[in-house]
Design an enzyme around this catalytic site. Structure first.
Site, short mmCIF file in Angstrom:
data_model
loop_
_atom_site.label_atom_id
_atom_site.label_comp_id
_atom_site.label_asym_id
_atom_site.label_seq_id
_atom_site.Cartn_x
_atom_site.Cartn_y
_atom_site.Cartn_z
N ASP A 26 80.70 93.90 -48.09
CA ASP A 26 80.04 93.31 -49.26
C ASP A 26 78.60 93.82 -49.38
OD1 ASP A 26 82.38 91.84 -49.69
OD2 ASP A 26 81.62 90.09 -48.62
N ASP B 257 85.04 87.12 -43.65
CA ASP B 257 83.61 87.01 -43.92
C ASP B 257 82.97 86.24 -42.78
OD1 ASP B 257 83.70 88.30 -46.43
OD2 ASP B 257 84.21 86.45 -47.46
#
Length: 180
Positions: A141, A123
């Site tokens: 995401d 991330d």
């Protein structure tokens, strides 16, 4: 929507989303790993490297390795497979439905690639104002969230009742005798 068109949309979405997500994760790893966060627009947007062994917002990251693997790799793979079968087999899905599910599948597959290959998802994006911030996320995401919004929006618009505007409604129909 015809099955061949669905498969085409799924394949194109997979190639585009998985390719973009994996490329940005490699770029984030090369340029951000081990370095301080880069802030933009008065810290509204931040690029910072993180490895997430859990799911959304790190949920499940404290589970023992075998439980986390069973839940986030095996069970998630089964859910993705079932969703793919659902999309391919349902004859009544509209283009928006298929596009939304394709984004969800593509994001899920791309994050699954990270889990299988590295044991954690990379991330690197964070947004917020002051102390009100999102969790750190990635392109996959965003695809999953966009897909959810598209599917929900498609279902809401599909089920919305069709009401005629008030000006076009006539309380009593005209008869030929009533016209003067």
């Amino acid at each position: 929507m015809k099955t061949t068109n669905k498969i085409f949309l799924l394949v194109i979405s997979m190639i585009a989303c998985v390719g973009l997500d994996q490329a940005t994760k490699v770029l984030a790893t090369v340029t951000l790993k081990g370095k301080a966060a880069h802030s933009f627009l008065g810290n509204t947007f931040r690029l910072e490297y993180a490895e997430n062994p859990g799911a959304f917002l790190g949920m499940g990251s404290t589970l023992p390795d075998w439980e986390r693997w069973a839940l986030l790799t095996v069970a998630s793979s089964v859910v993705l497979g079932l969703l793919l079968a659902f999309v391919c087999l349902r004859k009544d899905l509209r283009v928006a439905d298929v596009a939304g599910y394709a984004l969800i599948l593509a994001g899920g597959v791309s994050n699954m690639i990270d889990r299988v290959m590295a044991g954690a998802v990379v991330d690197f994006l964070n947004m917020g104002i002051g102390s009100l911030r999102t969790g750190i996320f990635n392109v996959a995401d965003m695809a999953i969230m966009a897909g959810l919004f598209v599917v929900v929006g498609s279902h809401v618009s599909q089920r919305a009742p069709e009401a005629a505007p008030a000006e076009t409604r006539d309380p009593k129909p005209e008869t030929p005798d009533a016209v003067a």
